[in-house]
Write a protein that holds these residues in place. Structure first.
Motif, PDB file in Angstrom:
ATOM      1  N   GLN A  51       0.877  -1.171   0.000  1.00 37.07           N
ATOM      2  CA  GLN A  51       0.000   0.000   0.000  1.00 37.07           C
ATOM      3  C   GLN A  51       0.906   1.209   0.000  1.00 37.07           C
ATOM      4  OE1 GLN A  51      -3.311   0.406   2.795  1.00 37.07           O
ATOM      5  NE2 GLN A  51      -2.887   2.562   2.983  1.00 37.07           N
ATOM      6  N   PHE A  52       0.755   2.038  -1.012  1.00 38.39           N
ATOM      7  CA  PHE A  52       1.602   3.225  -1.094  1.00 38.39           C
ATOM      8  C   PHE A  52       0.737   4.389  -1.522  1.00 38.39           C
ATOM      9  CE2 PHE A  52       1.956   3.479  -5.757  1.00 38.39           C
ATOM     10  CZ  PHE A  52       1.436   2.243  -6.100  1.00 38.39           C
ATOM     11  N   TYR A  53       1.207   5.597  -1.276  1.00 42.72           N
ATOM     12  CA  TYR A  53       0.394   6.777  -1.561  1.00 42.72           C
ATOM     13  C   TYR A  53       0.925   7.504  -2.779  1.00 42.72           C
ATOM     14  CZ  TYR A  53      -2.033   6.100   2.823  1.00 42.72           C
ATOM     15  OH  TYR A  53      -2.812   5.582   3.822  1.00 42.72           O
ATOM     16  N   GLN A  54      -0.018   7.899  -3.611  1.00 48.45           N
ATOM     17  CA  GLN A  54       0.375   8.678  -4.783  1.00 48.45           C
ATOM     18  C   GLN A  54      -0.379   9.988  -4.786  1.00 48.45           C
ATOM     19  OE1 GLN A  54      -0.310   6.473  -8.411  1.00 48.45           O
ATOM     20  NE2 GLN A  54       1.823   5.830  -8.498  1.00 48.45           N
ATOM     21  N   VAL A  55       0.292  11.010  -5.286  1.00 47.24           N
ATOM     22  CA  VAL A  55      -0.413  12.235  -5.629  1.00 47.24           C
ATOM     23  C   VAL A  55      -0.301  12.358  -7.134  1.00 47.24           C
ATOM     24  CG1 VAL A  55       1.660  13.606  -5.121  1.00 47.24           C
ATOM     25  CG2 VAL A  55      -0.552  14.725  -5.328  1.00 47.24           C
ATOM     26  N   GLY A  56      -1.412  12.651  -7.774  1.00 52.89           N
ATOM     27  CA  GLY A  56      -1.390  12.741  -9.228  1.00 52.89           C
ATOM     28  C   GLY A  56      -2.107  13.990  -9.689  1.00 52.89           C
ATOM     29  N   ALA A  57      -1.679  14.522 -10.820  1.00 53.52           N
ATOM     30  CA  ALA A  57      -2.329  15.692 -11.398  1.00 53.52           C
ATOM     31  C   ALA A  57      -2.649  15.367 -12.847  1.00 53.52           C
ATOM     32  CB  ALA A  57      -1.413  16.903 -11.304  1.00 53.52           C
ATOM     33  N   GLU A  58      -3.853  15.676 -13.274  1.00 55.14           N
ATOM     34  CA  GLU A  58      -4.273  15.361 -14.641  1.00 55.14           C
ATOM     35  C   GLU A  58      -4.920  16.599 -15.253  1.00 55.14           C
ATOM     36  OE1 GLU A  58      -3.494  12.296 -15.385  1.00 55.14           O
ATOM     37  OE2 GLU A  58      -3.714  11.088 -13.550  1.00 55.14           O
ATOM     38  N   ILE A  59      -4.567  16.874 -16.517  1.00 61.51           N
ATOM     39  CA  ILE A  59      -5.242  17.948 -17.245  1.00 61.51           C
ATOM     40  C   ILE A  59      -5.972  17.307 -18.412  1.00 61.51           C
ATOM     41  CG2 ILE A  59      -4.965  20.086 -18.541  1.00 61.51           C
ATOM     42  CD1 ILE A  59      -2.363  20.545 -16.931  1.00 61.51           C
ATOM     43  N   LEU A  60      -7.299  17.358 -18.380  1.00 61.71           N
ATOM     44  CA  LEU A  60      -8.097  16.689 -19.402  1.00 61.71           C
ATOM     45  C   LEU A  60      -8.800  17.730 -20.258  1.00 61.71           C
ATOM     46  CD1 LEU A  60      -8.702  15.131 -16.365  1.00 61.71           C
ATOM     47  CD2 LEU A  60      -9.262  13.356 -18.018  1.00 61.71           C
ATOM     48  N   GLY A  61      -8.661  17.590 -21.576  1.00 62.31           N
ATOM     49  CA  GLY A  61      -9.435  18.441 -22.459  1.00 62.31           C
ATOM     50  C   GLY A  61      -8.658  19.463 -23.256  1.00 62.31           C
ATOM     51  N   SER A  62      -7.334  19.380 -23.248  1.00 61.82           N
ATOM     52  CA  SER A  62      -6.585  20.339 -24.068  1.00 61.82           C
ATOM     53  C   SER A  62      -5.281  19.743 -24.579  1.00 61.82           C
ATOM     54  CB  SER A  62      -6.264  21.599 -23.280  1.00 61.82           C
ATOM     55  OG  SER A  62      -5.428  22.444 -24.061  1.00 61.82           O
ATOM     56  N   LYS A  63      -4.912  20.191 -25.756  1.00 62.17           N
ATOM     57  CA  LYS A  63      -3.647  19.743 -26.312  1.00 62.17           C
ATOM     58  C   LYS A  63      -2.619  20.871 -26.312  1.00 62.17           C
ATOM     59  CE  LYS A  63      -2.013  16.457 -29.570  1.00 62.17           C
ATOM     60  NZ  LYS A  63      -2.133  15.659 -30.756  1.00 62.17           N
ATOM     61  N   ASP A  64      -3.001  21.999 -25.694  1.00 63.01           N
ATOM     62  CA  ASP A  64      -2.103  23.154 -25.674  1.00 63.01           C
ATOM     63  C   ASP A  64      -0.776  22.788 -25.023  1.00 63.01           C
ATOM     64  OD1 ASP A  64      -0.840  25.696 -24.950  1.00 63.01           O
ATOM     65  OD2 ASP A  64      -2.751  26.588 -25.556  1.00 63.01           O
ATOM     66  N   ILE A  65       0.302  23.130 -25.662  1.00 56.71           N
ATOM     67  CA  ILE A  65       1.632  22.763 -25.189  1.00 56.71           C
ATOM     68  C   ILE A  65       1.953  23.406 -23.835  1.00 56.71           C
ATOM     69  CG2 ILE A  65       3.029  24.613 -26.220  1.00 56.71           C
ATOM     70  CD1 ILE A  65       3.874  20.941 -26.671  1.00 56.71           C
ATOM     71  N   PHE A  66       1.301  24.568 -23.585  1.00 55.67           N
ATOM     72  CA  PHE A  66       1.537  25.231 -22.310  1.00 55.67           C
ATOM     73  C   PHE A  66       1.051  24.401 -21.120  1.00 55.67           C
ATOM     74  CE2 PHE A  66       2.626  28.786 -24.862  1.00 55.67           C
ATOM     75  CZ  PHE A  66       3.416  29.605 -24.066  1.00 55.67           C
ATOM     76  N   TYR A  67       0.033  23.583 -21.367  1.00 56.43           N
ATOM     77  CA  TYR A  67      -0.414  22.699 -20.285  1.00 56.43           C
ATOM     78  C   TYR A  67       0.630  21.630 -19.973  1.00 56.43           C
ATOM     79  CZ  TYR A  67      -5.050  24.755 -19.946  1.00 56.43           C
ATOM     80  OH  TYR A  67      -6.076  25.616 -19.731  1.00 56.43           O
ATOM     81  N   GLU A  68       1.325  21.177 -20.991  1.00 59.58           N
ATOM     82  CA  GLU A  68       2.417  20.231 -20.750  1.00 59.58           C
ATOM     83  C   GLU A  68       3.498  20.911 -19.915  1.00 59.58           C
ATOM     84  OE1 GLU A  68       3.813  18.497 -24.410  1.00 59.58           O
ATOM     85  OE2 GLU A  68       1.845  17.627 -24.864  1.00 59.58           O
ATOM     86  N   PHE A  69       3.768  22.140 -20.297  1.00 61.19           N
ATOM     87  CA  PHE A  69       4.760  22.908 -19.537  1.00 61.19           C
ATOM     88  C   PHE A  69       4.305  23.101 -18.092  1.00 61.19           C
ATOM     89  CE2 PHE A  69       5.674  27.039 -17.698  1.00 61.19           C
ATOM     90  CZ  PHE A  69       7.044  26.900 -17.507  1.00 61.19           C
ATOM     91  N   GLU A  70       3.027  23.474 -17.931  1.00 68.77           N
ATOM     92  CA  GLU A  70       2.495  23.735 -16.595  1.00 68.77           C
ATOM     93  C   GLU A  70       2.665  22.507 -15.699  1.00 68.77           C
ATOM     94  OE1 GLU A  70      -1.824  24.171 -16.119  1.00 68.77           O
ATOM     95  OE2 GLU A  70      -1.439  25.874 -14.800  1.00 68.77           O
TER      96      GLU A  70
END
Length: 430
Positions: free
Chosen positions: A133-152
């Motif tokens: 049992q281990f803990y993860q924190v995850g962040a997901e951006i759904l709905g855009s292909k803008d490269i700035f979101y990859e950067f963010e």
RNA sequence: GUGGGUGUAGCUCAGGGGUAGAGCAUCGGUUUGUGGUUCCGAGGGUCGCGGGUUCAAAUCCCGUCAUCCACCCCA
């Protein structure tokens, strides 16, 4: 009465950092507040899901699905109630996407920035930085292909790691190409392995038949082939362009990174951008955070075509690497220790406590009376920032004495002005 | 799933067939008006668990469980 193998309790004052709830609490709080700085909203999904969520999400032939899942049938009144296989979630992205679709989040907002934090389960041999049992924190951006979101996202990942005081880490990025490039690459791997049939083990051919890309990921290092098909040879011009753009953005914003063309991810759903953040001081489990783009996952779940990018980080790994500075800070959480000279003063001391707590301070008082000096030593031991003393003089003068524990500076405050004056003093501190 | 290391006080560890030890931590005293590195004292153990050898096992043997590390894989 015993804890299950590979699981652990988290409790205060543990000598083991990854079992120390005070440190956990502090790090979870600073992680959440950083995520909220970036405007990610929390999503909380159950830790139990239908197994199919992960079969389609992660891919049947990955190790996670084929040998590391905690699966079970529901037993009730000594019988299996139905034939649905449940499982403990082994990761967070598949559940997030399932919930995203089931709750039509894509109809409520065009772009959803979501984060999750909680326990994941994988049945594997535990090791440093790896637990059942281990803990993860995850962040997901759904709905855009803008490269700035990859950067963010990469920038957020770096910030989360810095937040825990880690500075010896490396960001690695790669592009595995878009879906067409990946199909071409698959075909090429099939051709290549057919040509080298006699050198490759039968068990590896099973992998190749199911998913040729998985062969590159998990088995290629066993052989000494020289002209292996590489993702970079099949990358489309669009993908290449995107990769150049993200490199450019990272450079301009002074985020240091290495390009690693060997970097692939162990889950099926990625395309184009993949990245990892690693540290040398973690032993064999050197990846702290990893993620990438997964544009086909939502449609695989039956949803509309949705461009997505995300990452997950291991919280135990962040804690194992946390700096002594951060660990110290985690224990500086008491604002006031209230010491009273005689048992008779307890009632007034208690009133002072209540009033300070009411205006938001963390206040410690010990109700089982011990002598004054002991109480003051206790204030020090508990890392209290300020000491309040209530003795004969203060009782007579209807006041309290406040001492800053690091500077030693003392102030006397009138009883009736406590709320106002204490706020002034603590503002001056900051 | 494979290989190796380790299990003795809350923690770190010493001891190695004949009365269970140290340091740190905890609690109390020194100390009924001032803290970090004073000094004194106390509590705390089925020596991981089960079996075997022996007059006698924490110690030797076998098994088992847990844990750590590595492989595999992953966060």
């Amino acid at each position: 009465m015993k804890l299950i193998k590979g699981f652990r309790d988290i409790f205060p004052y543990s000598d083991n950092v990854i079992e120390d709830s005070v440190l956990w609490n502090f790090i979870e709080k600073s992680i959440s507040s950083k995520l909220e700085n970036y405007n990610f909203e929390k999503i909380i999904t159950p830790i139990i899901e239908n197994k199919t969520t992960f079969n389609t999400g992660i891919g049947n032939d990955t190790d996670i699905i084929s040998k590391e899942m905690y699966e079970f049938l529901l037993y009730k009144d000594s019988q299996v109630t139905n034939d649905i296989i449940y499982c403990l979630r082994p990761e967070g992205t598949a559940s997030t996407v399932r919930s995203y679709l089931e709750n039509s989040l894509f109809k409520r907002r065009k772009i959803n920035k979501l984060y999750y934090m909680g326990p994941m389960f994988r049945y594997e041999r535990s090791q440093k930085g790896r637990y059942r049992q281990f803990y993860q924190v995850g962040a997901e951006i759904l709905g855009s292909k803008d490269i700035f979101y990859e950067f963010e996202l990469i920038s957020l990942g770096v910030d989360l790691i810095k937040e825990t005081g880690i500075d010896d880490f490396v960001v690695e990025i790669n592009s595995i190409g878009d879906i067409n490039s990946l199909n071409k690459l698959s075909e090429e791997v099939r051709n290549f392995t057919n040509k080298n049939k006699e050198k490759i083990q039968d068990s590896d051919f099973e992998i190749i038949n199911k998913n040729p890309l998985r062969f590159l990921d998990k088995a290629i290092h066993k052989y000494n082939f020289e002209d292996i098909p590489k993702s970079s040879d099949f990358i489309s011009s669009d993908s290449k362009l995107r990769f150049d753009e993200i490199i450019n953005l990272l450079d301009k914003n002074n985020i240091k990174f290495n390009i690693n063309h060997q970097l692939v991810r162990g889950l099926d759903y990625y395309n184009d951008l993949v990245f990892e953040i690693k540290s040398d001081s973690l032993g064999a489990q050197d990846t702290i955070l990893a993620g990438g783009r997964y544009d086909k996952l939502v449609s695989k779940f039956g949803g509309p075509e949705t461009f997505c990018v995300g990452f997950a980080a291991g919280i135990e790994r962040l804690i194992l690497l946390s700096s002594s500075d951060v660990r110290k800070k985690a224990y500086e959480r008491i604002d006031f220790y209230v010491a009273y000279q005689k048992p008779d003063f307890k009632e007034f001391a208690n009133e002072v406590c209540s009033r300070l707590r009411k205006i938001g301070f963390n206040v410690l008082i010990e109700y089982e009376f011990k002598n004054f000096v002991k109480q003051i030593k206790s204030a020090d031991k508990m890392n209290s920032k300020m000491l309040i003393t209530i003795g004969e003089e203060e009782m007579n003068a209807k006041s309290i004495k406040i001492k800053d524990m690091s500077s030693g500076k003392e102030d006397i405050i009138k009883n009736k002005n406590i709320e106002k004056d204490i706020k002034n003093i603590s503002n001056n501190e900051k």
